[in-house]
Write an enzyme that holds these catalytic residues in place. Structure first.
Site, PDB file in Angstrom:
ATOM      1  N   SER A 144       0.768  -1.454   0.153  1.00 54.69           N
ATOM      2  CA  SER A 144      -0.261  -0.322   0.106  1.00 54.69           C
ATOM      3  C   SER A 144       1.005   1.085  -0.409  1.00 54.69           C
ATOM      4  CB  SER A 144      -0.899  -0.307   1.333  1.00 54.69           C
ATOM      5  OG  SER A 144      -1.443   0.918   1.369  1.00 54.69           O
ATOM      6  N   TYR A 157      -2.389  -0.858  10.408  1.00 53.38           N
ATOM      7  CA  TYR A 157      -2.357  -1.236   8.763  1.00 53.38           C
ATOM      8  C   TYR A 157      -1.489  -0.711   8.107  1.00 53.38           C
ATOM      9  CZ  TYR A 157      -4.467  -1.643   3.973  1.00 53.38           C
ATOM     10  OH  TYR A 157      -4.955  -1.342   2.767  1.00 53.38           O
TER      11      TYR A 157
END
Length: 291
Positions: A144, A157
Protein backbone atom coordinates in the site's frame (compact mmCIF):
# COMPACT_ATOMS: atom_id res chain seq x y z
CA UNK A 1 11.80 -11.62 -24.95
CA UNK A 2 13.93 -10.24 -22.06
CA UNK A 3 14.02 -12.50 -19.01
CA UNK A 4 12.57 -9.89 -16.65
CA UNK A 5 9.37 -9.33 -18.68
CA UNK A 6 6.27 -11.23 -17.56
CA UNK A 7 3.64 -11.85 -20.24
CA UNK A 8 0.22 -12.41 -18.65
CA UNK A 9 -2.26 -12.49 -21.54
CA UNK A 10 -3.45 -16.03 -22.10
CA UNK A 11 -1.43 -17.38 -19.17
CA UNK A 12 -2.95 -18.71 -15.91
CA UNK A 13 -2.99 -16.59 -12.76
CA UNK A 14 -4.11 -16.99 -9.15
CA UNK A 15 -5.78 -14.14 -7.26
CA UNK A 16 -6.86 -13.87 -3.62
CA UNK A 17 -9.30 -11.26 -2.41
CA UNK A 18 -11.15 -11.78 -5.70
CA UNK A 19 -14.70 -11.28 -4.41
CA UNK A 20 -14.51 -7.50 -4.87
CA UNK A 21 -12.28 -4.49 -5.43
CA UNK A 22 -8.86 -4.85 -7.02
CA UNK A 23 -8.99 -8.65 -6.86
CA UNK A 24 -12.22 -8.84 -8.84
CA UNK A 25 -10.95 -6.26 -11.33
CA UNK A 26 -7.72 -8.23 -11.83
CA UNK A 27 -9.68 -11.43 -12.48
CA UNK A 28 -11.94 -9.68 -15.00
CA UNK A 29 -9.04 -7.89 -16.69
CA UNK A 30 -6.99 -11.06 -17.12
CA UNK A 31 -9.96 -13.20 -18.13
CA UNK A 32 -10.82 -10.75 -20.91
CA UNK A 33 -7.28 -11.19 -22.17
CA UNK A 34 -7.65 -14.95 -22.38
CA UNK A 35 -6.06 -15.93 -19.07
CA UNK A 36 -7.51 -18.81 -17.04
CA UNK A 37 -7.82 -17.55 -13.46
CA UNK A 38 -7.95 -19.32 -10.12
CA UNK A 39 -9.76 -17.03 -7.70
CA UNK A 40 -10.16 -17.23 -3.93
CA UNK A 41 -11.87 -15.26 -1.19
CA UNK A 42 -13.56 -15.85 2.15
CA UNK A 43 -16.69 -14.13 0.76
CA UNK A 44 -18.47 -16.99 -1.03
CA UNK A 45 -21.27 -14.84 -2.46
CA UNK A 46 -18.92 -12.18 -3.82
CA UNK A 47 -16.62 -14.86 -5.25
CA UNK A 48 -19.56 -16.42 -7.07
CA UNK A 49 -20.44 -13.03 -8.56
CA UNK A 50 -16.87 -12.56 -9.76
CA UNK A 51 -16.81 -16.02 -11.35
CA UNK A 52 -20.08 -15.31 -13.15
CA UNK A 53 -18.58 -12.13 -14.64
CA UNK A 54 -15.61 -13.93 -16.22
CA UNK A 55 -15.51 -14.98 -19.85
CA UNK A 56 -12.88 -17.72 -19.65
CA UNK A 57 -11.82 -20.73 -17.58
CA UNK A 58 -12.05 -20.18 -13.82
CA UNK A 59 -11.33 -22.19 -10.68
CA UNK A 60 -13.01 -20.84 -7.54
CA UNK A 61 -12.15 -21.55 -3.93
CA UNK A 62 -13.64 -20.18 -0.71
CA UNK A 63 -10.47 -19.57 1.27
CA UNK A 64 -9.38 -17.94 4.51
CA UNK A 65 -5.88 -16.69 3.72
CA UNK A 66 -4.97 -16.92 7.41
CA UNK A 67 -5.05 -20.71 7.13
CA UNK A 68 -1.61 -21.79 5.89
CA UNK A 69 -2.63 -25.44 5.46
CA UNK A 70 -5.67 -24.51 3.38
CA UNK A 71 -3.52 -22.22 1.23
CA UNK A 72 -1.21 -25.17 0.54
CA UNK A 73 -4.22 -27.35 -0.30
CA UNK A 74 -5.46 -24.67 -2.70
CA UNK A 75 -2.03 -24.53 -4.34
CA UNK A 76 -2.29 -28.31 -4.93
CA UNK A 77 -5.72 -27.82 -6.49
CA UNK A 78 -4.38 -25.12 -8.76
CA UNK A 79 -1.44 -27.34 -9.77
CA UNK A 80 -3.84 -30.11 -10.80
CA UNK A 81 -6.08 -27.62 -12.64
CA UNK A 82 -3.31 -26.01 -14.69
CA UNK A 83 -2.78 -26.87 -18.33
CA UNK A 84 0.11 -24.40 -18.68
CA UNK A 85 2.70 -22.86 -16.33
CA UNK A 86 1.29 -20.48 -13.72
CA UNK A 87 2.26 -16.96 -14.76
CA UNK A 88 1.38 -14.97 -11.63
CA UNK A 89 0.28 -15.30 -8.02
CA UNK A 90 -1.56 -12.20 -6.78
CA UNK A 91 -1.65 -12.18 -2.96
CA UNK A 92 -4.19 -9.41 -2.76
CA UNK A 93 -6.65 -10.11 0.10
CA UNK A 94 -6.79 -7.34 2.69
CA UNK A 95 -8.85 -5.63 5.39
CA UNK A 96 -8.68 -2.38 7.36
CA UNK A 97 -8.86 -1.15 10.95
CA UNK A 98 -9.12 2.48 11.99
CA UNK A 99 -8.00 3.32 15.53
CA UNK A 100 -5.39 5.31 17.40
CA UNK A 101 -2.56 3.40 19.05
CA UNK A 102 -3.88 4.54 22.42
CA UNK A 103 -7.39 3.20 21.82
CA UNK A 104 -6.61 0.24 19.54
CA UNK A 105 -8.24 -3.11 20.23
CA UNK A 106 -5.59 -5.86 20.25
CA UNK A 107 -7.97 -8.39 18.69
CA UNK A 108 -8.71 -6.05 15.78
CA UNK A 109 -5.02 -5.50 15.16
CA UNK A 110 -4.36 -9.25 15.26
CA UNK A 111 -7.24 -9.89 12.85
CA UNK A 112 -5.77 -7.41 10.39
CA UNK A 113 -2.20 -8.67 10.74
CA UNK A 114 -3.16 -12.28 10.13
CA UNK A 115 -4.98 -11.37 6.92
CA UNK A 116 -2.86 -8.55 5.52
CA UNK A 117 0.58 -9.95 6.36
CA UNK A 118 0.26 -13.62 7.31
CA UNK A 119 -2.11 -14.13 4.39
CA UNK A 120 0.56 -12.83 1.99
CA UNK A 121 3.24 -15.00 3.59
CA UNK A 122 0.99 -18.06 3.50
CA UNK A 123 0.11 -17.51 -0.15
CA UNK A 124 3.74 -16.95 -1.10
CA UNK A 125 4.93 -20.09 0.68
CA UNK A 126 2.09 -22.17 -0.77
CA UNK A 127 2.66 -21.21 -4.42
CA UNK A 128 6.39 -20.47 -4.53
CA UNK A 129 7.43 -24.14 -4.83
CA UNK A 130 5.32 -24.45 -7.98
CA UNK A 131 6.89 -21.35 -9.53
CA UNK A 132 10.41 -22.44 -8.59
CA UNK A 133 9.77 -25.90 -10.03
CA UNK A 134 8.71 -24.42 -13.38
CA UNK A 135 11.42 -21.71 -13.10
CA UNK A 136 9.02 -19.01 -14.21
CA UNK A 137 6.30 -16.76 -12.88
CA UNK A 138 5.92 -13.87 -10.49
CA UNK A 139 4.68 -13.39 -6.92
CA UNK A 140 2.71 -10.12 -6.79
CA UNK A 141 2.06 -8.95 -3.22
CA UNK A 142 -0.24 -6.05 -2.42
CA UNK A 143 1.33 -3.58 -0.01
CA UNK A 144 0.00 0.00 0.00
CA UNK A 145 1.05 3.63 0.01
CA UNK A 146 0.67 3.05 3.76
CA UNK A 147 3.61 0.70 3.31
CA UNK A 148 5.63 3.74 2.23
CA UNK A 149 4.61 6.23 4.94
CA UNK A 150 3.09 5.98 8.40
CA UNK A 151 -0.36 7.50 8.85
CA UNK A 152 -2.21 8.43 12.04
CA UNK A 153 -4.95 6.03 13.16
CA UNK A 154 -3.62 3.40 10.77
CA UNK A 155 -0.85 1.85 12.86
CA UNK A 156 -1.96 -1.78 12.38
CA UNK A 157 -2.53 -1.32 8.66
CA UNK A 158 0.78 0.47 8.17
CA UNK A 159 2.66 -2.14 10.19
CA UNK A 160 1.24 -4.98 8.09
CA UNK A 161 1.82 -3.21 4.78
CA UNK A 162 5.38 -2.22 5.70
CA UNK A 163 5.90 -5.89 6.61
CA UNK A 164 4.58 -7.01 3.21
CA UNK A 165 6.97 -4.59 1.56
CA UNK A 166 9.98 -5.88 3.51
CA UNK A 167 9.04 -9.54 3.06
CA UNK A 168 8.60 -9.13 -0.69
CA UNK A 169 11.79 -7.13 -1.14
CA UNK A 170 13.74 -9.82 0.72
CA UNK A 171 12.12 -12.55 -1.38
CA UNK A 172 13.03 -10.72 -4.56
CA UNK A 173 16.69 -10.78 -3.59
CA UNK A 174 16.52 -14.50 -2.81
CA UNK A 175 15.12 -15.14 -6.29
CA UNK A 176 17.90 -13.34 -8.15
CA UNK A 177 19.25 -15.49 -10.94
CA UNK A 178 16.09 -17.57 -11.22
CA UNK A 179 13.12 -17.34 -13.57
CA UNK A 180 10.86 -16.29 -10.69
CA UNK A 181 10.44 -12.75 -9.38
CA UNK A 182 8.61 -10.90 -6.62
CA UNK A 183 6.78 -7.60 -6.96
CA UNK A 184 5.47 -5.08 -4.43
CA UNK A 185 2.27 -3.26 -5.37
CA UNK A 186 1.58 0.07 -3.63
CA UNK A 187 -1.98 1.24 -4.37
CA UNK A 188 -3.04 4.72 -3.40
CA UNK A 189 -6.69 5.49 -2.73
CA UNK A 190 -8.75 2.94 -4.67
CA UNK A 191 -12.56 3.13 -4.71
CA UNK A 192 -13.35 -0.24 -3.08
CA UNK A 193 -15.39 -1.46 -0.10
CA UNK A 194 -12.37 -1.74 2.20
CA UNK A 195 -13.37 1.25 4.33
CA UNK A 196 -16.99 0.11 4.59
CA UNK A 197 -15.84 -3.37 5.68
CA UNK A 198 -13.26 -2.04 8.14
CA UNK A 199 -13.37 -2.60 11.88
CA UNK A 200 -14.09 0.75 13.52
CA UNK A 201 -15.14 1.00 17.17
CA UNK A 202 -15.19 4.80 17.38
CA UNK A 203 -14.12 7.78 15.31
CA UNK A 204 -10.36 7.97 16.00
CA UNK A 205 -10.32 11.67 15.12
CA UNK A 206 -12.90 12.43 17.82
CA UNK A 207 -15.34 14.02 15.36
CA UNK A 208 -18.26 11.75 16.16
CA UNK A 209 -18.57 10.35 12.66
CA UNK A 210 -20.35 7.07 12.04
CA UNK A 211 -18.58 4.25 10.22
CA UNK A 212 -20.55 5.14 7.10
CA UNK A 213 -19.49 8.78 7.31
CA UNK A 214 -15.86 7.78 7.77
CA UNK A 215 -16.11 5.50 4.73
CA UNK A 216 -17.61 8.35 2.71
CA UNK A 217 -14.73 10.61 3.75
CA UNK A 218 -12.26 7.95 2.61
CA UNK A 219 -14.03 7.55 -0.72
CA UNK A 220 -13.95 11.32 -1.23
CA UNK A 221 -10.14 11.19 -1.49
CA UNK A 222 -9.80 8.08 -3.65
CA UNK A 223 -8.49 8.81 -7.12
CA UNK A 224 -8.38 5.45 -8.88
CA UNK A 225 -10.99 2.86 -9.84
CA UNK A 226 -10.33 -0.87 -9.30
CA UNK A 227 -10.41 -1.35 -13.08
CA UNK A 228 -7.72 1.27 -13.62
CA UNK A 229 -5.69 -0.25 -10.78
CA UNK A 230 -5.88 -3.69 -12.40
CA UNK A 231 -4.64 -2.26 -15.69
CA UNK A 232 -1.72 -0.49 -14.00
CA UNK A 233 -0.77 -3.59 -12.02
CA UNK A 234 -0.84 -5.99 -14.96
CA UNK A 235 1.13 -3.59 -17.16
CA UNK A 236 3.70 -3.15 -14.40
CA UNK A 237 4.08 -6.91 -13.96
CA UNK A 238 4.46 -7.43 -17.70
CA UNK A 239 7.15 -4.77 -17.86
CA UNK A 240 9.15 -6.53 -15.17
CA UNK A 241 8.82 -3.83 -12.53
CA UNK A 242 9.88 -4.71 -9.00
CA UNK A 243 7.63 -2.04 -7.49
CA UNK A 244 4.33 -0.80 -8.89
CA UNK A 245 2.81 2.49 -7.76
CA UNK A 246 -0.93 2.63 -8.42
CA UNK A 247 -2.57 6.02 -8.85
CA UNK A 248 -1.32 9.63 -8.87
CA UNK A 249 -1.50 9.78 -5.07
CA UNK A 250 0.86 6.82 -4.85
CA UNK A 251 3.51 8.80 -6.72
CA UNK A 252 2.93 11.74 -4.38
CA UNK A 253 3.29 9.57 -1.26
CA UNK A 254 6.46 8.02 -2.65
CA UNK A 255 7.98 11.41 -3.45
CA UNK A 256 7.09 12.89 -0.06
CA UNK A 257 8.53 9.89 1.77
CA UNK A 258 11.82 10.50 -0.01
CA UNK A 259 11.91 14.32 0.10
CA UNK A 260 10.53 14.99 3.57
CA UNK A 261 10.58 11.72 5.52
CA UNK A 262 9.55 13.28 8.84
CA UNK A 263 7.11 16.00 7.72
CA UNK A 264 5.17 14.42 4.84
CA UNK A 265 1.92 14.26 6.78
CA UNK A 266 1.59 18.06 6.85
CA UNK A 267 1.30 18.04 3.06
CA UNK A 268 -0.87 14.93 2.91
CA UNK A 269 -3.35 16.18 5.52
CA UNK A 270 -3.77 19.48 3.68
CA UNK A 271 -4.54 17.68 0.41
CA UNK A 272 -6.93 15.31 2.19
CA UNK A 273 -8.88 18.21 3.70
CA UNK A 274 -9.26 19.83 0.30
CA UNK A 275 -10.38 16.62 -1.38
CA UNK A 276 -12.84 15.84 1.41
CA UNK A 277 -14.28 19.36 1.22
CA UNK A 278 -14.73 18.93 -2.52
CA UNK A 279 -16.42 15.56 -1.92
CA UNK A 280 -18.80 17.02 0.68
CA UNK A 281 -19.66 19.88 -1.66
CA UNK A 282 -20.53 17.36 -4.36
CA UNK A 283 -22.50 15.20 -1.90
CA UNK A 284 -24.05 17.50 0.71
CA UNK A 285 -25.21 15.82 3.90
CA UNK A 286 -22.78 12.89 3.68
CA UNK A 287 -20.59 14.01 6.56
CA UNK A 288 -22.59 16.45 8.64
CA UNK A 289 -20.96 15.13 11.81
CA UNK A 290 -17.76 16.88 10.79
CA UNK A 291 -19.40 20.32 10.80
Amino acid sequence: MPRNTRPLSGHPAMITGAASGIGRALAQHLSRRGSPVAIADIDAAGLKETAASLSGPVLTRVLDVRDAADQRAFADEVRDWLTAPLAAVFNNAGVAVSASVLDADAEDDEWLRRINFDGVVNGTRAFLPLLVEQDSGVIVNTSSVFGLVGMPNQSAYCAAKFAVRGFTDALRQELRGTGVSAVNVHPGGITTNIARNARVRRDPEGLGRSKEQMAADFEAVTLTSPEKAADIITRGVERGKARILVGPDAYLFDALARLTPTHYYAVISLLERRLRARGRAANPGVSEARA
